[in-house]
Enzyme design. Sequence first.
Site, PDB file in Angstrom:
ATOM      1  N   SER A 281      54.451  42.359 -59.789  1.00  0.00           N
ATOM      2  CA  SER A 281      54.927  41.665 -60.837  1.00  0.00           C
ATOM      3  C   SER A 281      55.027  40.117 -60.462  1.00  0.00           C
ATOM      4  O   SER A 281      54.713  39.493 -61.209  1.00  0.00           O
ATOM      5  CB  SER A 281      56.353  42.153 -61.087  1.00  0.00           C
ATOM      6  OG  SER A 281      56.400  43.399 -61.681  1.00  0.00           O
TER       7      SER A 281
ATOM      8  N   ASP B  22      59.703  52.483 -62.001  1.00  0.00           N
ATOM      9  CA  ASP B  22      58.373  52.523 -61.303  1.00  0.00           C
ATOM     10  C   ASP B  22      58.404  53.599 -60.200  1.00  0.00           C
ATOM     11  O   ASP B  22      57.385  54.220 -59.919  1.00  0.00           O
ATOM     12  CB  ASP B  22      57.687  51.240 -61.031  1.00  0.00           C
ATOM     13  CG  ASP B  22      57.235  50.684 -62.082  1.00  0.00           C
ATOM     14  OD1 ASP B  22      57.174  51.026 -63.144  1.00  0.00           O
ATOM     15  OD2 ASP B  22      57.007  49.266 -61.789  1.00  0.00           O
TER      16      ASP B  22
ATOM     17  N   LYS C 254      54.546  54.477 -70.035  1.00  0.00           N
ATOM     18  CA  LYS C 254      53.949  53.875 -68.791  1.00  0.00           C
ATOM     19  C   LYS C 254      52.458  54.138 -68.548  1.00  0.00           C
ATOM     20  O   LYS C 254      51.805  54.540 -69.783  1.00  0.00           O
ATOM     21  CB  LYS C 254      54.642  54.281 -67.727  1.00  0.00           C
ATOM     22  CG  LYS C 254      56.016  53.787 -67.409  1.00  0.00           C
ATOM     23  CD  LYS C 254      56.162  52.695 -67.379  1.00  0.00           C
ATOM     24  CE  LYS C 254      57.442  51.797 -67.477  1.00  0.00           C
ATOM     25  NZ  LYS C 254      57.596  50.553 -67.536  1.00  0.00           N
TER      26      LYS C 254
HETATM   27  C1  S3P Z   1      56.955  44.890 -64.993  1.00  0.00           C
HETATM   28  C2  S3P Z   1      57.995  45.479 -65.832  1.00  0.00           C
HETATM   29  C3  S3P Z   1      58.031  47.039 -65.831  1.00  0.00           C
HETATM   30  C4  S3P Z   1      57.310  47.953 -64.977  1.00  0.00           C
HETATM   31  C5  S3P Z   1      55.970  47.370 -64.760  1.00  0.00           C
HETATM   32  C6  S3P Z   1      56.061  45.914 -64.374  1.00  0.00           C
HETATM   33  C7  S3P Z   1      56.872  43.641 -64.894  1.00  0.00           C
HETATM   34  O1  S3P Z   1      57.637  47.463 -67.252  1.00  0.00           O
HETATM   35  O2  S3P Z   1      57.550  49.237 -65.217  1.00  0.00           O
HETATM   36  O3  S3P Z   1      55.216  48.101 -63.957  1.00  0.00           O
HETATM   37  O4  S3P Z   1      56.061  43.005 -64.162  1.00  0.00           O
HETATM   38  O5  S3P Z   1      57.416  42.896 -65.670  1.00  0.00           O
HETATM   39  P1  S3P Z   1      58.699  47.475 -68.298  1.00  0.00           P
HETATM   40  O6  S3P Z   1      58.985  45.947 -68.657  1.00  0.00           O
HETATM   41  O7  S3P Z   1      57.951  47.762 -69.646  1.00  0.00           O
HETATM   42  O8  S3P Z   1      59.855  48.239 -68.267  1.00  0.00           O
END
Ligand code: S3P
Length: 431
Positions: free
Chosen positions: A25, A317, A344
Amino acid sequence: MTISKVLDYAKPSLKGTLRIPGDKSVSHRSIMFGAIAKGTTTVEGFLQSDDCLSTIDCFSKLGVAISVDGEKVEIKSEGLAAWKEPNELLYTGNSGTTTRLLLGLLAGSHISSVLIGDESIQKRPMRRVTDPLKQMGAKYIGRENGQYTPIAVEGTKLRAINYEMPVASAQVKSAILLAALNAEGETVIKELETSRDHTEKMLQHFGATISVDDQTIRLQGGQTLTSTHVVVPGDISSAAFFLVAGAIVPNSNLTLQNVGLNPTRTGIIDALNEMGTSMTIELDELKSHEEMGTIVVETSSLKGAVIGGDLIPRLIDEIPIIALLATQAHGKTVIKDAEELKVKETNRIDAVVNELKKLGANITATDDGMIIEGPTPLHGADLQTYGDHRIGMMAAIASLITSSPVTIDNAECISVSYPNFFEQLTSVLNE
Ligand code: S3P
């Protein structure tokens, strides 16, 4: 082509030290923020995984100069106003973060472009982003009213929005915040539940003013970002696989260094603690804008737990690997309030339940999660990854405790988030 892999680890124990690779992220965001800011941004600890390379590829096509040297990246930009209209499709691969955040960023630009991703991305819902962005004035064309990629974006002038989020999603929040940077007026977002706050933290790190009061976020449009140096912490979502491995494989003791410990991401630590995992955590001195530290984990006697409510966005996750841990815990584990798993990289409720069942787990799918009764001895089987990196790694960790080998159909999908996963796993195996 996909390569199947046989995982045949004869009763190992896990011993040693791993330096956890960069957070996915934060790596994505470091490129995006470097591309918005005028000047040179330098990044260390960048995760060179398929998803993050998709982000680099998209921004290169937008005319941003990006050079990669291992974990070091340099981004030279004249700011968003200098981005070029790409003459190719912007291919976001398997990455939801790249797709959704770019939909936000491009909406308020001067650019027309088309975003397309892989098979999985083409099935993932985008209206959660395009609907609020349309309220800000954004122009999108995509199947089912902007629900699915390919989506064409025609950059235009945006106005601020006052938005109550219907889902707990950092991707949605971030797409709106990135659009809000370029919009007229003050945007106010009210979160349903607190989701990861890497965007808010990085906005501040790049010199923007943002106010976060409980679950209400305010950002004034028209702010410019100042290029800077970013240190990417290790990804706690990657560390999670070794935290669980250390807890369930007999006679193990693992030290995990460089683990990102942003409180909006540490739900896995709370869940593991509640389930009886023996762990110690030491925070490092703060190097940049995100906390990190070292975690030592050892083989533990585990018990079931109820995992739900506002803990879910803080470990969303990690649910596949927590489900594996639960198969080795005494009693019942209930994972609830986790409907988001259905949208997901694959439907992770179905994928986790189907694949762990093949190994002999006592696990049942529910509408919003799953129920697991343990402990159950696991045996080998031919497993499917559904092209989902986290299902692949769950299978690989499971194979450390199965009585016979496990085969997975698509080992290379793991490089979406953890390219050196097998190398690191092999380095701590004591057979
Ligand atoms: C992420 C947010 C999450 C996560 C993804 C990465 C991000 O998703 O599941 O792997 O980098 O902002 P969501 O925001 O849809 O929950």
